[in-house]
Write a protein that holds these residues in place. Structure first.
Motif, mmCIF file in Angstrom:
data_model
loop_
_atom_site.group_PDB
_atom_site.id
_atom_site.type_symbol
_atom_site.label_atom_id
_atom_site.label_comp_id
_atom_site.label_asym_id
_atom_site.label_seq_id
_atom_site.Cartn_x
_atom_site.Cartn_y
_atom_site.Cartn_z
ATOM 1 N N ASN A 21 8.791 -13.753 17.417
ATOM 2 C CA ASN A 21 10.237 -13.592 17.595
ATOM 3 C C ASN A 21 10.895 -12.795 16.473
ATOM 4 O O ASN A 21 12.018 -13.063 16.074
ATOM 5 C CB ASN A 21 10.902 -14.969 17.762
ATOM 6 C CG ASN A 21 10.362 -15.685 18.968
ATOM 7 O OD1 ASN A 21 10.425 -15.189 20.080
ATOM 8 N ND2 ASN A 21 9.780 -16.856 18.754
ATOM 9 N N LYS A 22 10.157 -11.801 15.971
ATOM 10 C CA LYS A 22 10.692 -10.905 14.941
ATOM 11 C C LYS A 22 11.133 -9.582 15.561
ATOM 12 O O LYS A 22 11.655 -8.714 14.880
ATOM 13 C CB LYS A 22 9.646 -10.661 13.855
ATOM 14 C CG LYS A 22 9.296 -11.917 13.083
ATOM 15 C CD LYS A 22 8.239 -11.628 12.036
ATOM 16 C CE LYS A 22 7.769 -12.887 11.360
ATOM 17 N NZ LYS A 22 8.616 -13.350 10.301
ATOM 18 N N GLY A 23 10.878 -9.441 16.823
ATOM 19 C CA GLY A 23 11.259 -8.261 17.579
ATOM 20 C C GLY A 23 11.028 -8.580 19.043
ATOM 21 O O GLY A 23 10.368 -9.577 19.374
ATOM 22 N N TYR A 24 11.579 -7.764 19.907
ATOM 23 C CA TYR A 24 11.452 -8.024 21.333
ATOM 24 C C TYR A 24 11.054 -6.753 22.061
ATOM 25 O O TYR A 24 11.483 -5.660 21.685
ATOM 26 C CB TYR A 24 12.774 -8.561 21.895
ATOM 27 C CG TYR A 24 13.169 -9.858 21.237
ATOM 28 C CD1 TYR A 24 12.594 -11.050 21.647
ATOM 29 C CD2 TYR A 24 14.058 -9.879 20.179
ATOM 30 C CE1 TYR A 24 12.917 -12.246 21.035
ATOM 31 C CE2 TYR A 24 14.384 -11.070 19.548
ATOM 32 C CZ TYR A 24 13.803 -12.253 19.985
ATOM 33 O OH TYR A 24 14.114 -13.430 19.358
ATOM 34 N N PRO A 25 10.252 -6.889 23.108
ATOM 35 C CA PRO A 25 9.861 -5.704 23.881
ATOM 36 C C PRO A 25 11.061 -5.114 24.607
ATOM 37 O O PRO A 25 11.981 -5.842 25.001
ATOM 38 C CB PRO A 25 8.820 -6.239 24.869
ATOM 39 C CG PRO A 25 9.015 -7.708 24.909
ATOM 40 C CD PRO A 25 9.650 -8.113 23.625
ATOM 41 N N ASP A 26 11.028 -3.802 24.766
ATOM 42 C CA ASP A 26 12.098 -3.171 25.546
ATOM 43 C C ASP A 26 11.882 -3.483 27.027
ATOM 44 O O ASP A 26 10.885 -4.087 27.417
ATOM 45 C CB ASP A 26 12.171 -1.669 25.278
ATOM 46 C CG ASP A 26 10.902 -0.915 25.672
ATOM 47 O OD1 ASP A 26 10.127 -1.403 26.525
ATOM 48 O OD2 ASP A 26 10.679 0.179 25.121
ATOM 49 N N ILE A 27 12.821 -3.073 27.843
ATOM 50 C CA ILE A 27 12.778 -3.434 29.268
ATOM 51 C C ILE A 27 11.527 -2.905 29.958
ATOM 52 O O ILE A 27 10.937 -3.581 30.799
ATOM 53 C CB ILE A 27 14.071 -3.002 30.001
ATOM 54 C CG1 ILE A 27 14.142 -3.617 31.386
ATOM 55 C CG2 ILE A 27 14.187 -1.496 30.073
ATOM 56 C CD1 ILE A 27 14.340 -5.091 31.410
ATOM 57 N N GLN A 28 11.081 -1.708 29.581
ATOM 58 C CA GLN A 28 9.878 -1.147 30.200
ATOM 59 C C GLN A 28 8.646 -1.985 29.846
ATOM 60 O O GLN A 28 7.791 -2.238 30.695
ATOM 61 C CB GLN A 28 9.682 0.296 29.773
ATOM 62 C CG GLN A 28 10.730 1.222 30.354
ATOM 63 C CD GLN A 28 10.630 2.630 29.807
ATOM 64 O OE1 GLN A 28 10.120 2.865 28.730
ATOM 65 N NE2 GLN A 28 11.137 3.574 30.576
ATOM 66 N N ASN A 29 8.577 -2.433 28.592
ATOM 67 C CA ASN A 29 7.441 -3.263 28.192
ATOM 68 C C ASN A 29 7.525 -4.655 28.802
ATOM 69 O O ASN A 29 6.498 -5.270 29.086
ATOM 70 C CB ASN A 29 7.315 -3.318 26.673
ATOM 71 C CG ASN A 29 6.726 -2.050 26.110
ATOM 72 O OD1 ASN A 29 5.879 -1.420 26.738
ATOM 73 N ND2 ASN A 29 7.156 -1.658 24.943
ATOM 74 N N LEU A 30 8.731 -5.157 29.011
ATOM 75 C CA LEU A 30 8.872 -6.446 29.697
ATOM 76 C C LEU A 30 8.326 -6.345 31.118
ATOM 77 O O LEU A 30 7.644 -7.256 31.606
ATOM 78 C CB LEU A 30 10.334 -6.891 29.732
ATOM 79 C CG LEU A 30 10.882 -7.498 28.458
ATOM 80 C CD1 LEU A 30 12.384 -7.703 28.586
ATOM 81 C CD2 LEU A 30 10.186 -8.804 28.123
ATOM 82 N N LEU A 31 8.605 -5.235 31.774
ATOM 83 C CA LEU A 31 8.075 -5.029 33.126
ATOM 84 C C LEU A 31 6.553 -4.962 33.101
ATOM 85 O O LEU A 31 5.890 -5.545 33.967
ATOM 86 C CB LEU A 31 8.674 -3.767 33.745
ATOM 87 C CG LEU A 31 10.162 -3.858 34.085
ATOM 88 C CD1 LEU A 31 10.698 -2.492 34.495
ATOM 89 C CD2 LEU A 31 10.420 -4.890 35.158
ATOM 90 N N LYS A 32 5.977 -4.253 32.126
ATOM 91 C CA LYS A 32 4.514 -4.187 32.009
ATOM 92 C C LYS A 32 3.928 -5.567 31.796
ATOM 93 O O LYS A 32 2.917 -5.925 32.374
ATOM 94 C CB LYS A 32 4.106 -3.272 30.852
ATOM 95 C CG LYS A 32 4.213 -1.808 31.117
ATOM 96 C CD LYS A 32 3.699 -1.045 29.895
ATOM 97 C CE LYS A 32 3.989 0.414 29.966
ATOM 98 N NZ LYS A 32 3.562 1.127 28.748
ATOM 99 N N LEU A 33 4.572 -6.342 30.904
ATOM 100 C CA LEU A 33 4.079 -7.705 30.629
ATOM 101 C C LEU A 33 4.072 -8.554 31.883
ATOM 102 O O LEU A 33 3.172 -9.369 32.077
ATOM 103 C CB LEU A 33 4.953 -8.374 29.554
ATOM 104 C CG LEU A 33 4.719 -7.944 28.117
ATOM 105 C CD1 LEU A 33 5.815 -8.478 27.215
ATOM 106 C CD2 LEU A 33 3.342 -8.407 27.637
ATOM 107 N N SER A 34 5.050 -8.367 32.729
ATOM 108 C CA SER A 34 5.128 -9.185 33.945
ATOM 109 C C SER A 34 3.986 -8.866 34.909
ATOM 110 O O SER A 34 3.686 -9.674 35.787
ATOM 111 C CB SER A 34 6.477 -8.985 34.638
ATOM 112 O OG SER A 34 6.539 -7.705 35.258
ATOM 113 N N GLU A 35 3.365 -7.723 34.734
ATOM 114 C CA GLU A 35 2.262 -7.307 35.621
ATOM 115 C C GLU A 35 0.891 -7.702 35.083
ATOM 116 O O GLU A 35 -0.091 -7.622 35.795
ATOM 117 C CB GLU A 35 2.329 -5.797 35.837
ATOM 118 C CG GLU A 35 3.588 -5.366 36.566
ATOM 119 C CD GLU A 35 3.767 -3.860 36.596
ATOM 120 O OE1 GLU A 35 2.950 -3.141 35.998
ATOM 121 O OE2 GLU A 35 4.744 -3.411 37.219
ATOM 122 N N ILE A 36 0.838 -8.100 33.824
ATOM 123 C CA ILE A 36 -0.461 -8.439 33.207
ATOM 124 C C ILE A 36 -0.769 -9.911 33.443
ATOM 125 O O ILE A 36 0.052 -10.752 33.398
ATOM 126 C CB ILE A 36 -0.470 -8.124 31.704
ATOM 127 C CG1 ILE A 36 -0.326 -6.623 31.518
ATOM 128 C CG2 ILE A 36 -1.721 -8.635 31.029
ATOM 129 C CD1 ILE A 36 -0.225 -6.177 30.087
#
Length: 60
Positions: free
Chosen positions: A45-60
């Protein structure tokens, strides 16, 4: 009446799911095309993924 609130941080859930999938930070970073330091920051929780990376994470 007592109401218990559970606050789950993105980093906690990200780390839990990575461990469940038996992936290292390095492996996740390679799949995401980011550095393993970025994954470390997200999980702590020292940084957060941007929206594009959040979408990628949801697919993994």
């Amino acid at each position: 009446m007592v109401i218990e609130v559970i606050c789950l941080k993105l980093g906690d859930e990200l780390q839990r799911l990575r461990v469940v999938k038996k992936m290292s930070r390095e492996e996740l970073a390679q799949l995401m095309n980011v550095s393993r330091q970025a994954v470390y920051k997200w999980e702590n929780n020292k940084g957060y993924p941007d929206i594009q990376n959040l979408l990628k994470l949801s697919e993994i």
